[in-house]
Motif scaffolding. Structure first.
Motif, short mmCIF file in Angstrom:
data_model
loop_
_atom_site.label_atom_id
_atom_site.label_comp_id
_atom_site.label_asym_id
_atom_site.label_seq_id
_atom_site.Cartn_x
_atom_site.Cartn_y
_atom_site.Cartn_z
N MET A 1 0.82 -1.22 0.00
CA MET A 1 0.00 0.00 0.00
C MET A 1 0.86 1.28 0.00
O MET A 1 0.31 2.37 -0.04
N GLN A 2 2.16 1.12 0.11
CA GLN A 2 3.09 2.25 0.17
C GLN A 2 2.66 3.24 1.26
O GLN A 2 2.37 4.41 0.99
N THR A 3 2.59 2.72 2.47
CA THR A 3 2.18 3.56 3.60
C THR A 3 2.96 3.23 4.86
O THR A 3 3.44 2.10 5.04
N GLN A 4 3.04 4.24 5.72
CA GLN A 4 3.62 4.04 7.06
C GLN A 4 2.49 3.90 8.07
O GLN A 4 2.77 3.81 9.27
N ASN A 5 1.24 3.96 7.63
CA ASN A 5 0.11 3.89 8.58
C ASN A 5 0.23 2.69 9.51
O ASN A 5 0.29 1.55 9.05
N GLY B 1 -1.71 -4.36 -8.51
CA GLY B 1 -1.71 -4.43 -9.97
C GLY B 1 -1.23 -3.14 -10.61
O GLY B 1 -0.59 -3.15 -11.67
N ILE B 2 -1.56 -2.02 -9.97
CA ILE B 2 -1.03 -0.71 -10.37
C ILE B 2 -0.63 0.01 -9.08
O ILE B 2 -1.01 -0.43 -7.98
N GLU B 3 0.08 1.12 -9.24
CA GLU B 3 0.57 1.81 -8.05
C GLU B 3 -0.58 2.34 -7.19
O GLU B 3 -1.55 2.91 -7.70
N VAL B 4 -0.47 2.11 -5.90
CA VAL B 4 -1.36 2.73 -4.91
C VAL B 4 -0.41 3.38 -3.90
O VAL B 4 0.10 2.71 -3.01
N ALA B 5 -0.17 4.68 -4.07
CA ALA B 5 0.82 5.37 -3.22
C ALA B 5 0.07 6.10 -2.10
O ALA B 5 -0.09 7.32 -2.13
N GLY C 1 8.80 -8.02 -6.48
CA GLY C 1 9.07 -6.57 -6.52
C GLY C 1 7.86 -5.84 -7.08
O GLY C 1 7.31 -6.25 -8.11
N LEU C 2 7.47 -4.76 -6.40
CA LEU C 2 6.25 -4.03 -6.80
C LEU C 2 6.35 -3.54 -8.25
O LEU C 2 5.42 -3.71 -9.04
N THR C 3 7.47 -2.94 -8.60
CA THR C 3 7.63 -2.39 -9.95
C THR C 3 7.50 -3.49 -10.99
O THR C 3 6.84 -3.32 -12.02
#
Ligand code: PLP
Length: 371
Positions: free
Chosen positions: A56-60, A178-182, A269-271
């Motif tokens: 999820m590209q988060t520090q939450n 599947g696609i970026e979720v920043a 790897g996400l990318t």
């Protein structure tokens, strides 16, 4: 006695979810069940949170899987954040935006909506204009509208929301993995997903995440959260801290499966995962166009993992899907709502997004449609 499970066939899942599942995830499901307060299981829970934060590209801190499908994730976000008469804006261009509207309305919120034609994206300028007309507590949008195959410009919409005090709530059921979720850099305050799409797990869990700002709103509500099962303030006590407090019996084996599927994504790897989705989508679109099948959505708004194609003239919707399932062991999805009978939805989600699957569905369609 006849066991019905003996006759479950292997179907290539190329619909709007569930998607194909890696053998290692099936293996994970069959590991021995531990107790939900077992110390080793708690280690696994911690690792699931860490892996979800990566995807999820988060520090939450409050990033956990809720027990239930994607819709339970949706309910969790709304029921914790919304109080009666709260002004909420929902951006709608398909079935799942409509579902958000229904969920928020049932909670007694003061719900406004901005609607866009199905198959087209939410327009950020229209959102900005609406935000100037009223103060909203929450603005909600679906990132990947599975009913149409449209990718909404979540990052751009977020820039306008950031200029207000509103919380930003995003449905990432089909987009996550599947696609970026920043999450953090796009200013998302609450998001939910589902395991059966690009995470390539069976259906049954709904990863959610809340920013500190959203948690603050939850902890300072005027009224108690009206749903006990989805109450984030209680779930936190099971998912965080030195001493864990029982809330409900966690679906242990599903959590093993989620752990394994997240591990697969982190290892690839996400990318690389996003690139694989995109490459296979490109191959599918080129192949479809070669046999005269057109896409519904304009190229810049297409989702790689959900391809909406216009049913070619003369083809019988149900018959083609029926033959794919019966003769070729492939599932694709029908259109929903106003797009029923007009489109097919071909999924390339998670483990389904592979070259051999693209080749298989293209050659089956070619044969069935005599192209
Ligand atoms: C974008 C979106 N949101 C929400 C949902 C609801 O998820 P579920 O069917 O897992 O409850 C779905 C399911 O397809 C979806 O695609």
């Amino acid at each position: 006695m006849n066991n019905m499970l003996d006759d479950v066939e292997e179907i290539l899942l190329m619909g709007p979810g569930p998607s194909c599942i890696h053998d290692s995830v099936y293996d994970a499901l069959s590991r021995k069940t531990l107790g939900h307060m077992d110390p080793y299981f708690i280690h696994i829970m911690d690792e699931i949170k860490r892996l979800l934060q990566i995807v999820m590209q988060t520090q939450n801190k409050m990033t956990i899987p809720v027990s239930g499908t994607g819709s339970a994730g949706m309910e969790t976000c709304f029921v914790n954040l919304v109080e009666r008469n709260d002004p909420i804006l929902i951006l709608i261009n398909g079935v799942f935006g409509q579902r958000m509207q229904e969920v928020a309305t049932r909670l007694g919120a003061d719900v406004d909506s901005l609607e866009f034609e199905w198959g087209t994206p939410v327009l950020p300028d229209k959102v900005a204009e609406k935000l100037r007309s009223k103060d909203y507590k929450i603005v909600a949008v679906v990132h990947a509208e599975t009913s149409t195959g449209v990718k909404n410009p979540v990052e751009k919409i977020g820039e306008f929301i950031r200029e207000t005090n509103a919380l930003y709530l995003v449905d990432t059921v089909t987009s996550l993995g599947g696609i970026e979720v920043a999450t953090d850099s796009w200013g998302i305050d609450a998001l939910y997903s589902g395991t059966q799409k690009c995470l390539s797990c069976p259906p049954g869990l709904a990863p959610v995440s809340f920013s500190d700002r959203a948690l603050d709103v939850i902890l300072n509500r005027q009224n108690k959260i009206p749903n006990w099962y989805l109450d984030v303030s209680m779930l936190t006590k099971y998912w965080e801290g030195q001493t864990r407090v029982y809330h409900h019996t966690a679906p242990i084996n599903m959590l093993y499966a989620l752990y394994q599927s997240l591990l697969l994504i982190a290892e690839e790897g996400l990318t690389e995962v996003f690139q694989r989705h995109y490459e296979n989508h490109k191959k599918l679109v080129e192949g479809l166009e070669r046999i005269g099948i057109q896409m519904l959505v304009a190229p810049e708004y297409r989702l790689p993992m959900l391809n909406s194609v216009v049913i070619p003239e003369g083809a019988d919707d149900a018959e083609v899907r029926g033959r794919l399932r019966q003769d070729y062991k492939i599932e694709i999805g029908p259109g929903l709502g106003p797009l029923a009978g007009k489109i097919w939805r071909i999924g390339l989600m998670g483990h389904t997004a592979r070259e051999e699957n693209v080749d298989r569905v293209l050659s089956a369609l070619k044969e069935i449609l005599n192209r």
